[in-house]
Write an enzyme that holds these catalytic residues in place. Sequence first.
Site, PDB file in Angstrom:
ATOM      1  N   CYS A 129      43.059  36.180  54.622  1.00  0.00           N
ATOM      2  CA  CYS A 129      42.488  34.836  54.575  1.00  0.00           C
ATOM      3  C   CYS A 129      42.836  34.071  55.854  1.00  0.00           C
ATOM      4  O   CYS A 129      43.995  34.072  56.298  1.00  0.00           O
ATOM      5  CB  CYS A 129      43.026  34.083  53.359  1.00  0.00           C
ATOM      6  SG  CYS A 129      42.327  32.418  53.198  1.00  0.00           S
ATOM      7  N   CYS A 151      47.830  28.393  54.441  1.00  0.00           N
ATOM      8  CA  CYS A 151      48.601  27.895  53.305  1.00  0.00           C
ATOM      9  C   CYS A 151      49.997  28.506  53.333  1.00  0.00           C
ATOM     10  O   CYS A 151      50.154  29.730  53.255  1.00  0.00           O
ATOM     11  CB  CYS A 151      47.889  28.228  52.000  1.00  0.00           C
ATOM     12  SG  CYS A 151      46.180  27.632  51.922  1.00  0.00           S
ATOM     13  N   CYS A 176      51.307  31.244  50.661  1.00  0.00           N
ATOM     14  CA  CYS A 176      50.422  32.304  50.197  1.00  0.00           C
ATOM     15  C   CYS A 176      50.649  33.647  50.895  1.00  0.00           C
ATOM     16  O   CYS A 176      50.653  33.720  52.124  1.00  0.00           O
ATOM     17  CB  CYS A 176      48.970  31.871  50.379  1.00  0.00           C
ATOM     18  SG  CYS A 176      47.777  33.043  49.704  1.00  0.00           S
ATOM     19  N   CYS A 226      38.736  35.308  35.256  1.00  0.00           N
ATOM     20  CA  CYS A 226      38.741  34.595  36.527  1.00  0.00           C
ATOM     21  C   CYS A 226      38.754  35.585  37.683  1.00  0.00           C
ATOM     22  O   CYS A 226      39.557  36.534  37.685  1.00  0.00           O
ATOM     23  CB  CYS A 226      39.951  33.683  36.613  1.00  0.00           C
ATOM     24  SG  CYS A 226      40.117  32.550  35.208  1.00  0.00           S
ATOM     25  N   CYS A 238      35.065  32.384  35.562  1.00  0.00           N
ATOM     26  CA  CYS A 238      35.663  31.454  36.516  1.00  0.00           C
ATOM     27  C   CYS A 238      35.816  32.191  37.844  1.00  0.00           C
ATOM     28  O   CYS A 238      36.125  33.390  37.854  1.00  0.00           O
ATOM     29  CB  CYS A 238      37.027  30.987  36.012  1.00  0.00           C
ATOM     30  SG  CYS A 238      37.922  29.897  37.158  1.00  0.00           S
ATOM     31  N   CYS A 290      38.375  23.589  37.375  1.00  0.00           N
ATOM     32  CA  CYS A 290      39.751  24.022  37.123  1.00  0.00           C
ATOM     33  C   CYS A 290      40.550  23.670  38.368  1.00  0.00           C
ATOM     34  O   CYS A 290      40.305  24.236  39.433  1.00  0.00           O
ATOM     35  CB  CYS A 290      39.778  25.528  36.844  1.00  0.00           C
ATOM     36  SG  CYS A 290      41.441  26.223  36.653  1.00  0.00           S
ATOM     37  N   ARG A 299      47.345  24.725  31.759  1.00  0.00           N
ATOM     38  CA  ARG A 299      47.667  26.150  31.769  1.00  0.00           C
ATOM     39  C   ARG A 299      48.997  26.434  32.470  1.00  0.00           C
ATOM     40  O   ARG A 299      49.235  25.957  33.584  1.00  0.00           O
ATOM     41  CB  ARG A 299      46.554  26.940  32.476  1.00  0.00           C
ATOM     42  CG  ARG A 299      46.836  28.452  32.553  1.00  0.00           C
ATOM     43  CD  ARG A 299      45.712  29.214  33.238  1.00  0.00           C
ATOM     44  NE  ARG A 299      44.465  29.035  32.521  1.00  0.00           N
ATOM     45  CZ  ARG A 299      43.365  28.520  33.075  1.00  0.00           C
ATOM     46  NH1 ARG A 299      43.379  28.130  34.326  1.00  0.00           N
ATOM     47  NH2 ARG A 299      42.262  28.403  32.355  1.00  0.00           N
TER      48      ARG A 299
END
Length: 331
Positions: free
Chosen positions: A68, A72, A75, A112, A143, A203, A276
Amino acid sequence: MSGLQGAIRGNVSQEQQVRRDWTRAEAEALHGLPFADLIFRAQSIHRDNFDPNLVELASLLSIKTGGCPEDCAYCSQSAHYDTGLKAMRLMEQADVVAAAKRAKDAGATRFCMAAAWRSPKDRDLDRVCDMVSEVKRLGMETCVTLGMLTSEQAERLSTAGLDFYNHNVDTSPEFYGRIITTHTLQDRINTLAHVRRQGIKVCSGGIIGMGERVEDRLGMLVLLANLTVHPDSVPVNLWNEIDGVPVAETAERPDPIEVVRLIAVARILMPRAVVRLSAGRQYMTDELQALCFLAGANSIFIGDTLLTTKNPQREHDVNLLSRLGIVARAS
């Protein structure tokens, strides 16, 4: 009675209304209540909106892992850091559908699919839309989390039958710049608006334990609670220990009681959202999870892994829910 006085003195009837004008001071006042009072109020609101003995079971699959371009700081999938994770291409549709079938057999009602992208390319989005349609045919809620979307991309996902789009705000506006610099918090909020306008449910939650303050955790909840429409699902993630990322230098495991308090505040601020317990449950004792359910959490991810990190094994979850008298919510 002012909003802050209501938060301190117990103006439950006011809080049962869906509000979008919460202040940090109100959230801090709720968080600071005596523990028994806070849990009683959160559980009362929870019972007004949900069956307290039902929990949603969801499953999460990484359909495109690693590489990616975002930075972040928490991550393992960021190309900016050496975490030892091997980047992989987008999975084949047949493999994704097979994984969804296994998740359904294990009791999951929502499937998901996550891809480590800044935003999807059109050819990749075509393939994801096909995956969404096929998983829908299994009778499961769908999702995806694919990074930032344009309005046109959100429309294509809606046409494919997507139920939910996950796009976390991650943390408070004040702490955000310390963990992400390649896009802004407003970029994330714009994506949430795009998917909501296309009739897709939102979400959105965040991560705790990255070195942020309690005030930042509450700021994240206030941000979500003051959106034009509350998220339908609010995942609360405990940061998973990952070597090689900047957050590894600042991370601090949240105090268990603080975690329960945060869940309770989330329930009060967003009374009709599904809250969640997401990543990091492997660090939580059974007793801590039980308190979180009491405070208003009503969804968990099942499966041995979440994206690239561990998750409690299904047998353990089945045993815990059985001991608590909690059953899985039907889709």
